[in-house]
Design a protein around this motif. Structure first.
Motif, mmCIF file in Angstrom:
data_model
loop_
_atom_site.group_PDB
_atom_site.id
_atom_site.type_symbol
_atom_site.label_atom_id
_atom_site.label_comp_id
_atom_site.label_asym_id
_atom_site.label_seq_id
_atom_site.Cartn_x
_atom_site.Cartn_y
_atom_site.Cartn_z
ATOM 1 N N ARG A 97 0.719 -1.042 -0.056
ATOM 2 C CA ARG A 97 -0.161 0.082 0.021
ATOM 3 C C ARG A 97 1.067 1.183 -0.134
ATOM 4 N N GLN A 98 1.816 1.286 0.889
ATOM 5 C CA GLN A 98 2.704 2.393 0.663
ATOM 6 C C GLN A 98 3.568 2.498 -0.448
ATOM 7 N N ARG A 99 3.853 1.521 -1.147
ATOM 8 C CA ARG A 99 4.678 1.729 -2.223
ATOM 9 C C ARG A 99 3.544 2.209 -3.593
ATOM 10 N N ALA A 100 2.446 1.622 -3.272
ATOM 11 C CA ALA A 100 1.407 2.362 -4.439
ATOM 12 C C ALA A 100 1.187 3.802 -4.197
ATOM 13 N N ASP A 101 1.068 4.032 -2.690
ATOM 14 C CA ASP A 101 0.862 5.489 -2.726
ATOM 15 C C ASP A 101 2.118 6.632 -2.960
ATOM 16 N N ILE A 102 3.360 5.955 -2.877
ATOM 17 C CA ILE A 102 4.455 6.621 -3.369
ATOM 18 C C ILE A 102 4.466 6.790 -5.002
ATOM 19 N N ILE A 103 4.005 5.763 -5.681
ATOM 20 C CA ILE A 103 4.027 5.692 -6.921
ATOM 21 C C ILE A 103 3.060 6.730 -7.289
ATOM 22 N N ALA A 104 1.710 6.609 -6.820
ATOM 23 C CA ALA A 104 0.776 7.588 -7.017
ATOM 24 C C ALA A 104 1.202 9.124 -7.039
ATOM 25 N N ALA A 105 1.876 9.221 -5.818
ATOM 26 C CA ALA A 105 2.453 10.692 -5.668
ATOM 27 C C ALA A 105 3.546 11.109 -6.701
ATOM 28 N N ALA A 106 4.231 10.237 -7.026
ATOM 29 C CA ALA A 106 5.120 10.482 -8.166
ATOM 30 C C ALA A 106 4.765 10.745 -9.479
ATOM 31 N N ALA A 136 1.560 11.933 -9.858
ATOM 32 C CA ALA A 136 1.084 13.122 -9.531
ATOM 33 C C ALA A 136 1.773 14.452 -9.552
ATOM 34 N N THR A 137 3.269 14.255 -9.189
ATOM 35 C CA THR A 137 4.268 15.187 -9.218
ATOM 36 C C THR A 137 4.607 15.275 -10.647
ATOM 37 N N LEU A 138 4.905 14.218 -11.443
ATOM 38 C CA LEU A 138 5.190 14.496 -12.836
ATOM 39 C C LEU A 138 4.204 15.291 -13.545
ATOM 40 N N ALA A 139 2.990 14.840 -13.424
ATOM 41 C CA ALA A 139 1.682 15.354 -14.193
ATOM 42 C C ALA A 139 1.620 17.024 -13.714
ATOM 43 N N ALA A 140 1.869 17.144 -12.400
ATOM 44 C CA ALA A 140 1.928 18.478 -11.971
ATOM 45 C C ALA A 140 3.088 19.526 -12.569
ATOM 46 N N HIS A 141 4.223 18.912 -12.717
ATOM 47 C CA HIS A 141 5.287 19.386 -13.406
ATOM 48 C C HIS A 141 5.028 19.787 -15.019
ATOM 49 N N HIS A 142 4.303 18.893 -15.515
ATOM 50 C CA HIS A 142 4.119 18.967 -16.860
ATOM 51 C C HIS A 142 3.058 20.023 -16.900
ATOM 52 N N ASP A 143 2.007 20.155 -15.997
ATOM 53 C CA ASP A 143 1.035 21.073 -16.252
ATOM 54 C C ASP A 143 1.598 22.476 -15.677
ATOM 55 N N GLY A 144 2.762 22.581 -15.189
ATOM 56 C CA GLY A 144 3.175 23.902 -14.728
ATOM 57 C C GLY A 144 2.889 24.261 -13.478
ATOM 58 N N GLU A 145 2.377 23.412 -12.849
ATOM 59 C CA GLU A 145 1.820 23.869 -11.378
ATOM 60 C C GLU A 145 2.933 24.615 -10.302
ATOM 61 N N ALA A 146 2.741 25.398 -9.654
ATOM 62 C CA ALA A 146 3.843 26.253 -8.966
ATOM 63 C C ALA A 146 4.780 25.044 -8.110
ATOM 64 N N ASP A 147 4.097 24.360 -7.259
ATOM 65 C CA ASP A 147 4.858 23.432 -6.322
ATOM 66 C C ASP A 147 4.464 22.073 -6.753
ATOM 67 N N PRO A 148 5.117 21.260 -7.794
ATOM 68 C CA PRO A 148 4.627 19.915 -8.276
ATOM 69 C C PRO A 148 5.255 18.949 -7.110
ATOM 70 N N LEU A 149 6.176 19.420 -6.307
ATOM 71 C CA LEU A 149 6.777 18.396 -5.551
ATOM 72 C C LEU A 149 5.928 18.416 -4.202
ATOM 73 N N PHE A 150 5.004 19.255 -4.135
ATOM 74 C CA PHE A 150 3.914 18.790 -2.944
ATOM 75 C C PHE A 150 3.409 17.542 -2.728
ATOM 76 N N LEU A 210 4.665 14.573 -3.357
ATOM 77 C CA LEU A 210 5.778 13.564 -2.948
ATOM 78 C C LEU A 210 5.979 14.078 -1.445
ATOM 79 N N ARG A 211 6.095 15.426 -1.276
ATOM 80 C CA ARG A 211 6.351 15.675 0.162
ATOM 81 C C ARG A 211 5.118 15.356 0.920
ATOM 82 N N ASP A 212 3.792 15.634 0.611
ATOM 83 C CA ASP A 212 2.755 15.108 1.343
ATOM 84 C C ASP A 212 2.621 13.868 1.684
ATOM 85 N N GLU A 213 2.976 12.797 0.760
ATOM 86 C CA GLU A 213 3.011 11.441 0.975
ATOM 87 C C GLU A 213 4.029 10.877 1.834
#
Length: 114
Positions: free
Chosen positions: A69-78, A80-94, A96-99
């Motif tokens: 479950r932890q591994r799946a959650d980290i993968i999902a966060a990663a 989401a981070t890549l998608a946020a970066h791709h979309d130009g979000e201000a804080d895409p690492l949020f 990963l940090r949150d997870e």
């Protein structure tokens, strides 16, 4: 890719039930054949080991499920981070940090520290 297990999952309740039946048989046999009492004691000790192993399997299965479950959650966060970066979000690492913060808090609650 689906995770496959090389061995079938043991039906632990069935194992425990067969263990109980074997103990009952040993009790009956040992009372009728007193000359074999030492041998029956060895078999009883082996049956004790079965119950110990069943408890360990149950515990390890729970831990493995938690890690999956932890591994799946980290993968999902990663992702989401890549998608946020791709979309130009201000804080895409949020994501990963949150997870990572959530998993660290979970470990602290369980007393694992780290």
């Amino acid at each position: 890719m689906a995770h496959t297990h090389p061995y079938p999952e043991p039906a632990l309740q069935e194992v425990i039930d067969r263990n109980r039946t074997a103990r009952q048989l040993i009790t009956a046999f040992s009372s009728t054949t007193l000359t074999l009492a030492d041998i029956w004691q060895h078999v009883t000790t082996a049956l004790d080991d079965t119950l110990t192993l069943a408890a360990q399997i149950t515990s390890l299965h729970a831990e493995l499920s938690r890690v999956h479950r932890q591994r799946a959650d980290i993968i999902a966060a990663a992702r989401a981070t890549l998608a946020a970066h791709h979309d130009g979000e201000a804080d895409p690492l949020f994501y990963l940090r949150d997870e990572l913060t959530a998993q660290h808090a979970d470990e602290a609650r369980r007393g694992e520290g780290g």
